[in-house]
Enzyme design. Structure first.
Site, PDB file in Angstrom:
ATOM      1  N   LYS A 111      37.668  33.962  43.186  1.00 35.42           N
ATOM      2  CA  LYS A 111      36.330  33.450  42.850  1.00 35.42           C
ATOM      3  C   LYS A 111      35.836  32.478  43.920  1.00 35.42           C
ATOM      4  CE  LYS A 111      35.265  35.791  39.329  1.00 35.42           C
ATOM      5  NZ  LYS A 111      35.901  35.646  38.029  1.00 35.42           N
ATOM      6  N   LYS A 194      39.082  55.136  39.580  1.00 34.99           N
ATOM      7  CA  LYS A 194      38.676  55.123  38.184  1.00 34.99           C
ATOM      8  C   LYS A 194      37.225  54.702  38.040  1.00 34.99           C
ATOM      9  CE  LYS A 194      39.692  50.351  37.195  1.00 34.99           C
ATOM     10  NZ  LYS A 194      40.013  49.380  36.187  1.00 34.99           N
ATOM     11  N   LYS A 197      33.571  48.752  36.327  1.00 35.58           N
ATOM     12  CA  LYS A 197      32.418  47.893  36.578  1.00 35.58           C
ATOM     13  C   LYS A 197      32.393  47.486  38.052  1.00 35.58           C
ATOM     14  CE  LYS A 197      32.365  43.843  34.633  1.00 35.58           C
ATOM     15  NZ  LYS A 197      32.322  42.891  33.531  1.00 35.58           N
TER      16      LYS A 197
END
Ligand code: TRP
Length: 329
Positions: A111, A194, A197
């Site tokens: 982050k 896959k 998001k």
């Protein structure tokens, strides 16, 4: 009965990968465990401090999970910010969480890299809040993906640390939990990997037919089978895998055979797949809209969830306060 708990960040709609993965998992688990599922709206502020539409995002996610079959009577379905006991436990846990160890977690480091302009304290203590989420209901099983395993490990460490510091046996240690090994993994339409998001390749339950058609028609393919019964390449296998989940068995068989005898036309395959996905998602979309329009129902669901969650949470918090040494005045 063992307690299962999972938090859901209110960013992004459910895609087919979520539906056939996590959501099917939740639906099965609610039958045989004491389940807590909640929308982690406080957590979302660590990355989106001034959300445009927090309330509507939470409403959308709630409606989507309800439409998929999460049963608010069987599971406890709630919104994190409605349960102030979590915030108090978070405050108390922060006193025994060390800055150094939090700085070393991979999610924090990721982050910091992703949003260097907003390295807030909430980001640093994100795993402490997640620990509070989990142990406030004394959950032992946390169904999460690989990316969340470190956070569950931290929750385990803090649960253990609390017990040791105060010499009590208050919290069980939560474990990551993968319910169905044989769950379907839905691939993306971009040739590999896959549907996810972060991959940005989702086909959503709440998506317009036209938009689904466009995405499927743009799916990656190959040059076509070069010889009868040749091996199926990854992009084509991916289309077959999705087809297996949403189409009739004879449709899948038809195209599998067409591939094997080299008569397949990928345009036809995609057209059929798009229509089958649309037929699959349309009832969900309708249901999500009905639920969103039914304010009374949503209000009742959230009331019930809040009530059940606070009942469980306040019991634990009483215990924690007493263990640390707070007394009634
Ligand atoms: N951190 C989780 C995620 O990013 C969401 C979450 C918040 C969570 N609290 C939790 C998951 C507690 C499991 C248990 O997806």
């Amino acid at each position: 009965m063992e307690t299962v708990l999972s938090g859901i960040r209110p960013t992004g709609n459910l895609h087919l990968g979520n539906y056939f993965g996590a959501v099917q998992n939740f639906i099965k688990m609610q039958e045989s465990y004491n389940c807590f599922f909640f929308i982690a709206d406080w957590h979302s502020l660590t990355t989106h401090p001034t959300p445009q539409d927090l309330h509507n995002n939470v409403t959308q996610i709630l409606a989507e999970y309800l439409a998929c079959g999460i049963d608010p009577e069987k599971a406890t379905l709630y919104v994190q910010s409605e349960v102030p006991e979590i915030a108090e436990l978070y405050l108390l846990l922060n006193m025994n969480a060390y800055v150094g160890e939090l700085e070393r977690t991979t999610t924090f480091k990721d982050k910091v890299r992703a949003q260097p302009e907003n390295v807030n304290a909430g980001l640093l203590t994100y795993p402490v809040l997640q620990t509070a989420d989990i142990i406030i209901h004394k959950a032992t099983k946390v169904p999460v993906g690989k990316d969340q395993e470190q956070n569950v490990e931290i929750a385990r460490k803090y649960a253990r640390r609390f017990n040791q510091m105060y010499n009590v046996d208050c919290f069980p240690e939560p474990m990551p939990f993968n319910f169905g090994e044989n769950l379907v993994k839905i691939p993306g339409l971009d040739g590999s990997g896959k549907m996810g998001k972060s991959e940005g390749n989702g086909i959503f339950l709440y998506e317009d037919a036209e938009s689904i058609r466009k995405k499927v028609m743009r799916a990656v393919t190959d040059a076509g089978p070069q010889a009868p019964n040749s091996e199926v390449s990854e992009p084509i296998q991916n289309l077959f895998t999705i087809m297996k989940s949403v189409s009739q068995p004879d449709t899948l068989q038809y195209f599998t055979e067409a591939y094997a005898n080299c008569t397949i036309r990928y345009g036809d395959l995609k057209k059929q797949l798009a229509e089958d996905i649309i037929a699959f998602t349309t009832p969900f979309k309708q249901k999500i809209e009905d639920i969103k329009a039914n304010k009374k129902y949503l209000h009742d669901v959230v009331q019930l969830g809040t009530h059940k969650a606070r009942e469980s949470a306040s019991k634990t918090l009483q215990e924690v306060r007493s263990v640390i040494g707070f007394r009634q005045w």
